[in-house]
Design an enzyme around this catalytic site. Structure first.
Site, short mmCIF file in Angstrom:
data_model
loop_
_atom_site.label_atom_id
_atom_site.label_comp_id
_atom_site.label_asym_id
_atom_site.label_seq_id
_atom_site.Cartn_x
_atom_site.Cartn_y
_atom_site.Cartn_z
N SER A 13 4.75 -6.40 -1.26
CA SER A 13 3.76 -5.67 -0.45
C SER A 13 2.39 -5.82 -1.12
O SER A 13 2.27 -6.45 -2.17
CB SER A 13 4.17 -4.20 -0.35
OG SER A 13 4.27 -3.66 -1.64
N SER A 14 1.39 -5.23 -0.51
CA SER A 14 0.01 -5.27 -1.02
C SER A 14 -0.56 -6.69 -1.12
O SER A 14 -1.29 -7.02 -2.04
CB SER A 14 -0.09 -4.62 -2.41
OG SER A 14 0.37 -3.31 -2.36
N GLY A 18 -2.98 -6.19 6.20
CA GLY A 18 -3.86 -5.52 7.16
C GLY A 18 -5.20 -6.22 7.26
O GLY A 18 -5.73 -6.46 8.35
N ILE A 148 15.36 -2.62 4.67
CA ILE A 148 16.34 -2.06 5.61
C ILE A 148 15.62 -1.38 6.77
O ILE A 148 15.95 -1.56 7.94
CB ILE A 148 17.26 -1.04 4.90
CG1 ILE A 148 18.20 -1.80 3.97
CG2 ILE A 148 18.06 -0.22 5.91
CD1 ILE A 148 19.17 -0.95 3.20
N PRO A 189 9.61 -18.24 -3.57
CA PRO A 189 9.63 -16.91 -2.94
C PRO A 189 9.35 -16.99 -1.43
O PRO A 189 9.98 -16.28 -0.65
CB PRO A 189 8.51 -16.15 -3.65
CG PRO A 189 8.31 -16.86 -4.96
CD PRO A 189 8.65 -18.29 -4.70
N LYS A 222 5.39 -29.35 1.37
CA LYS A 222 6.66 -28.80 0.89
C LYS A 222 6.99 -27.49 1.62
O LYS A 222 8.11 -27.28 2.09
CB LYS A 222 6.57 -28.58 -0.62
CG LYS A 222 7.88 -28.20 -1.25
CD LYS A 222 7.74 -28.19 -2.77
CE LYS A 222 9.02 -27.68 -3.40
NZ LYS A 222 8.86 -27.47 -4.84
N ASP A 239 -7.62 -15.76 -3.01
CA ASP A 239 -8.37 -14.50 -3.13
C ASP A 239 -9.84 -14.72 -2.76
O ASP A 239 -10.44 -15.72 -3.16
CB ASP A 239 -8.31 -13.97 -4.57
CG ASP A 239 -6.87 -13.64 -4.97
OD1 ASP A 239 -6.03 -13.49 -4.05
OD2 ASP A 239 -6.60 -13.53 -6.17
N CYS A 382 -17.15 16.50 2.90
CA CYS A 382 -16.03 17.41 3.15
C CYS A 382 -15.81 18.36 1.96
O CYS A 382 -16.56 19.31 1.80
CB CYS A 382 -14.79 16.62 3.52
SG CYS A 382 -13.65 17.59 4.54
N GLU A 405 -8.98 27.95 -0.89
CA GLU A 405 -8.05 26.87 -1.23
C GLU A 405 -7.74 26.86 -2.74
O GLU A 405 -6.64 26.53 -3.15
CB GLU A 405 -8.66 25.52 -0.82
CG GLU A 405 -7.73 24.33 -1.06
CD GLU A 405 -8.33 22.99 -0.63
OE1 GLU A 405 -9.53 22.93 -0.26
OE2 GLU A 405 -7.59 21.99 -0.66
N HIS A 506 -16.47 13.23 7.94
CA HIS A 506 -16.26 12.00 7.15
C HIS A 506 -17.02 10.82 7.76
O HIS A 506 -16.45 10.07 8.56
CB HIS A 506 -14.77 11.66 7.09
CG HIS A 506 -13.99 12.64 6.27
ND1 HIS A 506 -13.76 12.46 4.93
CD2 HIS A 506 -13.43 13.83 6.60
CE1 HIS A 506 -13.07 13.49 4.46
NE2 HIS A 506 -12.85 14.34 5.46
N GLU A 508 -17.70 8.06 6.52
CA GLU A 508 -17.17 6.75 6.10
C GLU A 508 -16.32 6.08 7.18
O GLU A 508 -16.24 4.85 7.24
CB GLU A 508 -16.37 6.88 4.79
CG GLU A 508 -15.04 7.64 4.86
CD GLU A 508 -15.17 9.14 4.62
OE1 GLU A 508 -16.27 9.68 4.84
OE2 GLU A 508 -14.17 9.78 4.22
N1 GLN Z 1 -9.56 20.54 1.23
C1 GLN Z 1 -10.69 20.74 2.07
C2 GLN Z 1 -10.30 21.28 3.44
O1 GLN Z 1 -9.17 21.16 3.85
C3 GLN Z 1 -11.48 19.48 2.23
C4 GLN Z 1 -10.77 18.42 3.01
C5 GLN Z 1 -11.35 17.06 2.85
O2 GLN Z 1 -12.15 16.80 1.95
N2 GLN Z 1 -10.93 16.13 3.69
O3 GLN Z 1 -11.13 21.81 4.15
#
Ligand code: GLN
Length: 534
Positions: A13-14, A18, A148, A189, A222, A239, A382, A405, A506, A508
């Protein structure tokens, strides 16, 4: 009618299945075909939401709130598509559907079995997932052939290929050609892994060979001979030098699109890869370095922060800088480790990513305090925003603040559980998930950065800034610059600081190599300015 390409993996794997599947998708798209992608994960979890990030990598969140595998992030970044709940299936979900149907009596008394009921459900999911009628659907099968748990899937796609007709389905097998002591590349392999695949009834049409080296011609010969593929369809994929965005170009050099077109009886088109060429050129030319402190608890395994790391690559490329992320272990910082402190002082910007649980939180809060006081560009996402609020409450409001939390019995819970989640006991899929709108204060820094006062971004959180404290925080100088639908705090910033900003969502997940996310871009720009000032 769509044509289908299945991507399987062999040996280990890896291998970057993807990314390779996504790059194949990008190449096909550059040939002016519409492409959609789907991921099959053979594990029993219903989705990736409950899985450990340091074992499985980041949990990627779709607009519709699906918590899924990080490969869907690759699909979105390489293809500029929006994935949905239908873009991924797991064994957990397939069995859940079949068992639910059995309980509803839908099988009319039949014995419910892996073949045909599970395999039929898998085929149905594959057939129905693409709502856009794309020309080509690429389906990546997670795991390694011979596992499996992947057997029902190889069986289902074998049947699928017969049902759809050979001109409409092809199989690409990704394999490893390792370099052993003595400098020799080994094909054994791959031979074994193709043998396993063939024993499950699948003949690969193309072999993509991952290796540290370029596969020479005689070795291709081959591999072709022993693995039952044409020599032309043995693809060398060493790579990447600087970034994964080189891969569509490498695949183009190996004539991958042409082989796909021939195999699927499509007209031969010329791929226009100019935008990928430009990205690769920009990355190569980004030689100036900017140091950014990365204060997260999963240090060793970068896949836990996959989308964030990519977002930094995008922003660095846009700003023509290479980003050197310095791992700051927040736990070592809590113990005043001199080396970590030294590293933090070197950084031109500070980044605190999202996260869960108490470990390392005090170190994150200390770092945020350092960034705020010393006017270092600081970006919190977050959990990062939540820690910014705790830091501000502790050091400016001077109250014993915490998050429910980390410390439910704290005197001032400035971070509380989202009200509508308070009575929920299940863990899977129960957070505030997916795309929600945020509205920004008109002249706030964040509105200026985006160039608009309303955005939609993706969320994944269980806690929020406690509304009981927002007035006090604002009076003490914390600017709540963005709010969600019910007034929920979506972004905070402060005045008299070059760049100090936290968001509850988020960003990102929406950054693309074609256009860096505005917040990452602006944060990197501010860090570069800080570097040049120093
Ligand atoms: N643990 C925090 C929450 O649930 C922040 C979650 C996160 O950073 N994705 O609100």
């Amino acid at each position: 009618m769509a044509k289908y390409i299945f991507v399987t993996g062999g040996v280990v794997s890896s291998l970057g299945k993807g990314v390779t599947a996504s790059a194949i998708g990008a190449l096909i798209k550059a040939g002016n075909y519409s492409v959609n992608m789907m991921k099959i994960d053979p594990y029993l979890n219903v989705d990736a939401g409950t899985m450990r990030p340091y074992e499985h990598g980041e949990v990627f969140v779709c607009d519709d709130g699906t918590e899924t595998d990080l490969d869907l992030g690759n699909y979105e970044r390489f293809l500029q598509i929006t994935t949905t709940r239908d873009s991924a299936i797991t064994t957990g979900r397939v069995y859940q559907r079949v068992i639910d149907a059995e309980r509803r009596g839908e099988y009319l008394g039949q014995t419910v079995q892996v073949i045909p009921h599970i395999t039929n459900e898998i085929k149905k999911r594959i057939k129905l997932f693409d709502k856009h009628n794309s020309d080509i659907c690429i389906i990546e099968l997670g795991g390694t052939v011979g596992d499996i748990e992947s057997v029902p899937y190889t069986e289902a796609i074998r049947q699928f290929a017969i049902e759809e007709g050979s001109e409409n389905v092809m199989f690409i097998h990704l394999t490893l050609v390792p370099l052993v002591t003595g400098g020799e590349l080994k094909t054994k392999p791959s031979q074994h892994s193709v043998k396993t695949l063939m024993s499950e009834g699948i003949l690969p049409d193309m072999l993509v060979c991952r290796s540290t080296e370029t596969i020479p011609d005689e070795l291709k010969e081959k591999l072709a001979l022993f693995c039952n593929v044409r020599k032309k369809a043995v693809i060398s994929l060493p790579d990447a030098k600087n970034s994964i965005y080189e891969i569509p170009l490498k695949l183009q050099q190996e004539k991958v699109l042409e082989i796909i077109e021939e195999r699927l009886k499509l007209p031969l088109k010329k791929a226009n890869l100019s935008k990928w060429q430009e990205i690769v050129k920009n990355i190569e030319e980004s030689t100036d370095i900017v140091d950014i402190a990365f204060v997260g608890k999963y240090l060793q395994l970068s896949d836990a922060y996959k989308s964030v790391l990519e977002a930094f690559v995008h922003a660095g490329t846009q700003q023509k800088h290479k980003i050197n992320l310095i791992n700051i272990d927040p736990e070592l910082l809590e113990n005043n480790d001199p080396e970590v402190l030294e590293n933090l002082k070197k950084a031109h910007g500070i980044f605190v990513p999202g996260g869960f649980g108490t470990r390392g939180v005090d170190g994150k809060i200390t770092t945020l305090n350092y960034g705020r006081i010393n006017k270092i560009p600081t970006f919190g996402i977050c959990l990062g925003l939540q820690c910014m609020v705790i830091e501000y409450a502790r050091n400016v409001l001077k109250i014993k603040a915490d998050s429910v939390e980390f410390n439910p019995s704290a005197e001032h819970l400035v971070i509380e559980m989202l009200t509508n989640l308070k009575n929920i006991k299940d863990f899977g899929g129960t957070m505030r998930l997916g795309a929600y709108d945020s509205e920004f204060v008109a002249d706030s820094k964040i509105a200026t950065i985006y160039g608009t006062t309303k955005v939609s971004e993706r969320h994944r959180h269980r806690f929020e800034v406690n509304p009981m404290y927002t007035d006090d925080l604002e009076k003490a100088g914390l600017i709540i610059s963005g709010r969600g639908p019910s007034g929920l705090v979506e972004s905070v910033e402060i005045q008299d600081h070059p760049w100090y900003l936290g968001v509850q969502y988020h960003p990102e997940f929406l950054s693309s190599p074609l256009k860096a996310h505005p917040l990452f871009n602006s944060f990197v720009e501010a860090s570069i300015k800080n570097k040049n000032k120093i």
